[in-house]
Design an enzyme around this catalytic site. Structure first.
Site, PDB file in Angstrom:
ATOM      1  N   THR A 122      -6.174 -65.873 -15.746  1.00 31.80           N
ATOM      2  CA  THR A 122      -6.395 -65.268 -17.205  1.00 31.80           C
ATOM      3  C   THR A 122      -5.405 -64.090 -17.416  1.00 31.80           C
ATOM      4  OG1 THR A 122      -8.661 -65.586 -16.823  1.00 31.80           O
ATOM      5  CG2 THR A 122      -8.062 -63.982 -18.497  1.00 31.80           C
ATOM      6  N   CYS A 263     -15.079 -61.689 -14.518  1.00 30.25           N
ATOM      7  CA  CYS A 263     -14.479 -61.864 -15.661  1.00 30.25           C
ATOM      8  C   CYS A 263     -14.779 -61.117 -16.849  1.00 30.25           C
ATOM      9  CB  CYS A 263     -14.820 -63.564 -15.971  1.00 30.25           C
ATOM     10  SG  CYS A 263     -14.039 -64.665 -14.882  1.00 30.25           S
TER      11      CYS A 263
END
EC number: 1.1.1.22
Length: 438
Positions: A122, A263
């Site tokens: 990410t 996350c």
């Protein structure tokens, strides 16, 4: 297809094993020699249901192997995936791209023939541009396409998510890159998984936007839970009532102690920083972060309100990981909860089915127990923090008998207030009025 997976963390190991299970030849690379040796022995460094068997079967079939040297795997690869960590940078909340850029430089030196280099980590918008610049700077003659392919894996259900995805996002405008990644994911066509091609920067933003939106849903229902408690409504029925609207959907509408994990906190903070760098204010996302932080700290007060002054009392905590079916303690709500309980003078003992070894690194000052009943023994209050299936059908009579005071604070709404009241518990949950004791 031949694939090199750079990084054997959560994303790299799950993705590498699944790609190998599709029939591709996959080599996972990591600088940690100890981790690689453990993987070769069949030891999995993370807890993810089914991953140990998946790795073992593909190693046995010679489709999956592990190494510390990326030179040969990258030179032979059709696609090289960068799946290294991007933690929050200390001090400012930006994503730390040190490992991504280091991997890009090493990959550049090993490239041979046409190769697609894919950022699966990410990463902020524009990272692919910098990865491409670094590769071309280090190896001007490289025949390479740099693409983005964000992951959307839920810990605890990662293998199913990989094999039955809602969508596969591939960010590249290069036709050769699209063809290679189309071939990599072709085995999923039988599952009718939507393969979505976008520009690279769009793909990078999709990942952050998705996580921020899901975090917003969680935070929204947590605020509605607070209102439900004040007005005498039941947040679970409210969530069901709005979730049946197809425009809203029922997922991520479960009230609780706030979101955590690897996350949502990291990615929402990074998204805010990306926006600030471009003179854009994401007021909703900023509010989500603030509300979530306050909520996690407030859970200790919820226990104190139910059990009274906690000084000198013992509190049993069931569940430490940020969610069930993982051993991940990153930003787990249990950490501020336990810290708050300790600050109030409580003694804390805890039990988690798989997360206690990781928890000891974050919470070394508490007592750890082998099962829920040992944890509850002599406790003045018990708090359910993680909704492990092992906690959903506890012997309530035995639990009450073990406890010094029958106070249960259920932060996941596992039990029904009327059942707990019938058993003689003082029971507090989230977003529901307590049942009068019978």
């Amino acid at each position: 297809m031949r694939i090199a997976m750079i990084g054997t963390g959560y994303v790299g190991l799950v993705s590498g094993a699944c790609f190998a299970d599709f029939g591709h030849q996959v080599t996972c690379v990591d600088k940690d020699a100890g981790k690689i040796e453990a993987l070769r022995r069949g030891e999995i460094p993370i807890f993810e249901p089914g991953l140990d068997a998946l790795v073992a079967s593909n190693v046995k079939a010679r489709r999956l192997d592990f190494t510390t040297d990326l030179t040969a795997p990258v030179a032979e690869a059709d696609a090289v995936f960068i799946a290294v960590g991007t933690p929050s940078r200390r001090g400012d909340g930006h994503a730390d791209l040190t490992y991504v850029y280091s991997a890009a430089r090493e990959i550049a030196a090993a490239l041979s023939g046409f190769t697609v280099v894919v950022t699966k980590s990410t990463v902020p918008v524009g990272t692919g541009d910098e990865v491409e610049r670094l590769i071309r700077e280090a190896n001007p003659s490289a025949d390479v396409v740099v693409a983005s392919n964000p992951e959307f894996l839920r810990e605890g259900a990662a293998i199913r998510d990989f094999k039955f995805p809602d969508r596969i996002v591939v960010g590249t405008d290069d036709e050769r890159g699209r063809k290679v990644l189309g071939d990599v994911y072709r085995p999923l066509s039988l599952n009718q998984a939507p393969l979505m091609f976008t520009a690279r920067r769009t793909a990078e933003l999709i990942k952050y936007a998705a996580n921020a939106f899901l975090a917003t849903k969680i935070t929204f229902i947590n605020e509605i839970a607070d209102l439900s408690e004040k007005v005498g409504a039941d947040v679970q029925q409210v969530a069901r009532g709005i979730g049946l609207d197809n425009r809203i959907g029922s997922k991520f509408l479960h009230a609780g102690p706030g979101f955590g994990g690897s996350c949502f906190p990291k990615d929402t903070r990074a998204l805010v920083k990306i926006a600030q760098d471009h003179d854009v204010q994401l007021r909703i996302v900023e509010a989500v972060l603030g509300v979530n932080d306050i909520r996690k700290r407030a859970m200790a007060r919820k226990v104190s309100n139910a059990a009274g002054n906690l000084r000198g009392k013992t509190v049993a905590v069931l569940g430490l990981t940020f969610k069930p079916d993982t051993d991940d303690m990153r930003e787990a709500p249990s950490i501020p909860l336990v810290t708050g309980l300790l600050d109030m003078g409580a003694k804390v003992r805890a039990h988690d089915p798989v997360g206690m070894e990781q928890a000891k690194k974050e919470l070394p000052e508490i007592e750890y127990c082998t099962d829920p009943y040992e944890c509850a023994r002599g406790a003045d209050a018990l708090v359910i923090v993680t909704e492990w299936v092992q906690f959903r059908a506890l012997d309530l009579a035995r639990l009450k008998n073990e406890m010094a005071q029958p106070v249960v604070v259920d932060l996941r709404n596992i039990y029904r207030p009327e059942d707990m009241a019938a058993q003689g518990f003082i029971y507090e949950s989230v977003g529901r009025a307590p049942e009068p004791k019978v």
